[in-house]
Design a protein around this motif. Structure first.
Motif, PDB file in Angstrom:
ATOM      1  N   ALA A 367     -11.176   4.788 -12.578  1.00 20.65           N
ATOM      2  CA  ALA A 367     -10.131   4.749 -11.543  1.00 20.65           C
ATOM      3  C   ALA A 367     -10.583   3.592 -10.710  1.00 20.65           C
ATOM      4  N   PHE A 368      -9.093   2.351 -10.279  1.00 18.05           N
ATOM      5  CA  PHE A 368      -9.471   1.448 -10.370  1.00 18.05           C
ATOM      6  C   PHE A 368      -8.180   1.079  -8.658  1.00 18.05           C
ATOM      7  N   GLY A 369      -9.013   0.268  -7.834  1.00 20.14           N
ATOM      8  CA  GLY A 369      -8.052   0.726  -6.567  1.00 20.14           C
ATOM      9  C   GLY A 369      -7.681  -0.809  -6.470  1.00 20.14           C
ATOM     10  N   PRO A 370      -6.588  -1.466  -6.500  1.00 16.40           N
ATOM     11  CA  PRO A 370      -6.307  -2.749  -6.569  1.00 16.40           C
ATOM     12  C   PRO A 370      -6.313  -3.776  -5.293  1.00 16.40           C
ATOM     13  N   GLY A 371      -7.405  -5.080  -4.436  1.00 14.91           N
ATOM     14  CA  GLY A 371      -7.345  -5.553  -3.381  1.00 14.91           C
ATOM     15  C   GLY A 371      -6.459  -5.492  -2.821  1.00 14.91           C
ATOM     16  N   LYS A 372      -5.244  -6.208  -3.468  1.00 13.22           N
ATOM     17  CA  LYS A 372      -3.649  -5.824  -2.621  1.00 13.22           C
ATOM     18  C   LYS A 372      -3.805  -4.572  -1.560  1.00 13.22           C
ATOM     19  N   ALA A 373      -4.102  -3.062  -2.042  1.00 10.41           N
ATOM     20  CA  ALA A 373      -4.158  -1.931  -1.209  1.00 10.41           C
ATOM     21  C   ALA A 373      -6.213  -1.906  -0.477  1.00 10.41           C
ATOM     22  N   ALA A 374      -6.613  -1.716  -1.570  1.00 11.52           N
ATOM     23  CA  ALA A 374      -8.306  -1.438  -1.078  1.00 11.52           C
ATOM     24  C   ALA A 374      -9.481  -2.259   0.071  1.00 11.52           C
ATOM     25  N   ASN A 375      -8.244  -3.759   0.100  1.00 14.83           N
ATOM     26  CA  ASN A 375      -8.899  -4.421   0.310  1.00 14.83           C
ATOM     27  C   ASN A 375      -8.504  -4.738   2.546  1.00 14.83           C
ATOM     28  N   SER A 376      -7.288  -4.318   2.181  1.00 17.74           N
ATOM     29  CA  SER A 376      -5.966  -4.428   3.498  1.00 17.74           C
ATOM     30  C   SER A 376      -6.322  -4.049   4.711  1.00 17.74           C
ATOM     31  N   GLY A 377      -7.948  -3.755   4.809  1.00 17.57           N
ATOM     32  CA  GLY A 377      -8.239  -3.293   6.242  1.00 17.57           C
ATOM     33  C   GLY A 377      -8.257  -4.540   7.126  1.00 17.57           C
ATOM     34  N   GLY A 378      -8.306  -5.491   6.769  1.00 21.38           N
ATOM     35  CA  GLY A 378      -8.943  -6.608   7.386  1.00 21.38           C
ATOM     36  C   GLY A 378      -7.659  -6.991   8.161  1.00 21.38           C
ATOM     37  N   VAL A 379      -7.018  -7.447   7.278  1.00 23.78           N
ATOM     38  CA  VAL A 379      -5.093  -8.015   7.662  1.00 23.78           C
ATOM     39  C   VAL A 379      -5.060  -6.604   8.840  1.00 23.78           C
TER      40      VAL A 379
END
Ligand code: NDP
Length: 451
Positions: A367-379
């Motif tokens: 399973a692959f979590g794209p950065g657009k979604a997975a690292n959106s916590g910072g913004v």
């Protein structure tokens, strides 16, 4: 770069947009790769929403690109010059929002790629923020503290006329932490002559920075990963996790992995990688990195740790979190992860997994979590910082963490639902992230008319 015609979208409108993108900026390969991924995902959305077709061409062209000179004087009295960038990509959903990156590799291609990515990422948070990115081609590690402050002030002097709480709200990224944001904001405030804390996020707490902003990207990627694992009836408890990098995102992701019962069995930095099957001591690693040391220096202090020159992703793990930089996880690493039984890869960094590697992971059932979604916590927490500044409020770390956890969970649902709706059962989350982000931005752009 010569391109295979099979690379072109089948849909005539999308094909025309794609050709325009290549024609206008033929050398921007990072940007091309990201646009291509989005065009591939949104075909089925346009079948259901033909009214959004005309939006696509506008969406792929930044609203504004600002390139500027940054002159400053080093400690030896020499005048130095760097190049600064701010790409204000899309403001349909709200003020431009996105980080500033200081790294020697920064150029217009990278900043455009990151700005385009940011448009979708910000839409997925559900917050009312547009997308932008900026930075400079400087190596902050090569500068003394005084030099870096003067550099930030020169950078801010030019940037000042392009940003503001209701216009464009920059934050940090690689090489830009709260200290640098404080200096940039200090110069900005001096130039405009009044307090406007909402013009920058990721500020030091004393200047109105949100609790948990430093932790947010790393924590968020782990919250997203937990949802991905839950889909497979698994969790992080007992899981072996490799986290690449040992900077802001990586260290806080490691903290949250450990707090969730997982073991960080490997990590890296720009100088190499390490393996430690019994678990990295994150506090000690933070201390060593904070003193300017490397992961190898850390490993020297630990009997169970060993160093390696190559990627950290060739070792056995259940979960891989690339949290360092773009294109760090390629085909070889993806093959190793598949072979070693890895179940989930989620991008803490922007664009760390190459397109070829993504295909290998997909074919290998990872399973692959794209950065657009997975690292959106910072913004997402940056948007919460804007809210706190606007209301002159300060929320507790616990309050922000609860909101972050809900935002990441909602983003996961949005992405998974769009993946299933437009790409069928079991469709990958990358298609879902592109489709869900596009839907929100396209609706806003359509509502605003042709502007
Ligand atoms: P930092 O500068 O704090 O850390 C980056 C880390 O990556 C450092 O440990 C660095 O090594 C390592 N690194 C850099 N280049 C390489 C390389 N070529 N190979 C291996 N390791 C490398 O940055 P952040 O943690 O803030 O950002 C990391 C990524 O996350 C970036 O892609 C960024 O865009 C993305 N991101 C960051 C957000 C944030 O809130 N900070 C938000 C969303 C995404 P060394 O320690 O030796 O310098």
């Amino acid at each position: 770069m010569a391109r295979d015609r099979t690379d072109e979208p089948e849909d005539a409108v999308l094909r025309e947009v794609w050709r325009d993108v290549l024609r206008r900026d033929p050398h921007q390969q990072f940007f091309h790769s990201d646009v291509r991924g989005v065009l591939r995902s949104i075909g089925p959305v346009l079948v259901e929403h033909p009214e959004y077709v005309e939006v696509v061409g506008r969406l792929c062209e930044p609203e504004r690109v600002i390139v500027f000179r940054i002159p400053w004087t080093d400690d030896a009295g020499r005048v130095r010059v760097h190049r600064g960038f701010r790409v204000q990509f899309n403001s349909a959903l709200g003020p431009y929002k996105g980080g500033l990156r200081f790294a020697p590799s920064v150029d217009l291609d990278i900043i455009k790629f990151l700005g385009f990515e940011q448009v979708f990422k910000n839409a997925l948070t559900g917050q009312d923020i547009g997308g932008a990115k900026g930075g400079a081609d400087v190596d902050p590690k090569a500068l003394s503290s005084g030099e870096l402050m003067r550099f930030c002030q020169s950078f801010a002097t030019e940037l000042a006329c392009h940003v503001g709480a209701a216009v464009d709200v920059p934050a940090g990224d690689m090489g830009v932490g709260s200290r640098e944001i404080g200096w940039i904001y200090g110069q900005y405030q001096r130039l405009i002559g009044y307090h406007e804390p909402g013009a920058f996020t990721g500020k030091p707490a004393v200047l109105g920075g949100s609790a948990l902003r430093p932790e947010a990207t790393g924590y968020g990627v782990v919250y997203f990963t937990r949802r991905m694992l839950a889909e497979q009836d698994r969790d992080l408890d007992g899981a072996r996790v490799v986290v690449s990098g040992s900077g802001n995102v990586a260290l806080f992701a490691m903290d949250k992995v450990v707090a969730s019962g997982g073991t960080v069995v490997g990590c890296s930095d720009s100088r190499g990688s390490i393996s430690e099957p019994d678990g990295v001591d994150v506090e000690l690693l933070r201390e060593v990195k904070g003193q300017g040391g490397s992961v190898a220096d850390y490993a020297e202090k630990r009997s169970g740790a060993s160093t390696a020159d190559g990627s950290p992703f060739t070792q056995e793990c259940d979960v891989a979190l690339p949290c360092a930089t773009q294109n760090e996880l390629g085909a070889d690493e993806a093959r190793a992860l598949v072979q070693n039984g890895c179940r989930v890869v989620a991008e803490g960094a922007n664009g760390p997994v190459t397109p070829e590697a993504r295909e290998i992971l997909r074919d290998g059932g990872v399973a692959f979590g794209p950065g657009k979604a997975a690292n959106s916590g910072g913004v997402a927490v940056s948007a919460l910082e804007m809210q706190q500044n606007a209301g002159r409020e300060r929320w507790s770390a616990q309050d922000v963490d609860e909101r972050l956890s809900v935002i990441m969970s909602d983003a996961y649902d949005r992405v998974r639902d769009a993946a299933e709706r437009y790409h069928g059962d079991g469709a990958d989350l990358e298609n879902g992230a592109n489709a869900a982000g596009f839907l929100r931005v396209a609706e806003a752009m359509t509502s605003l008319g042709v502007v």
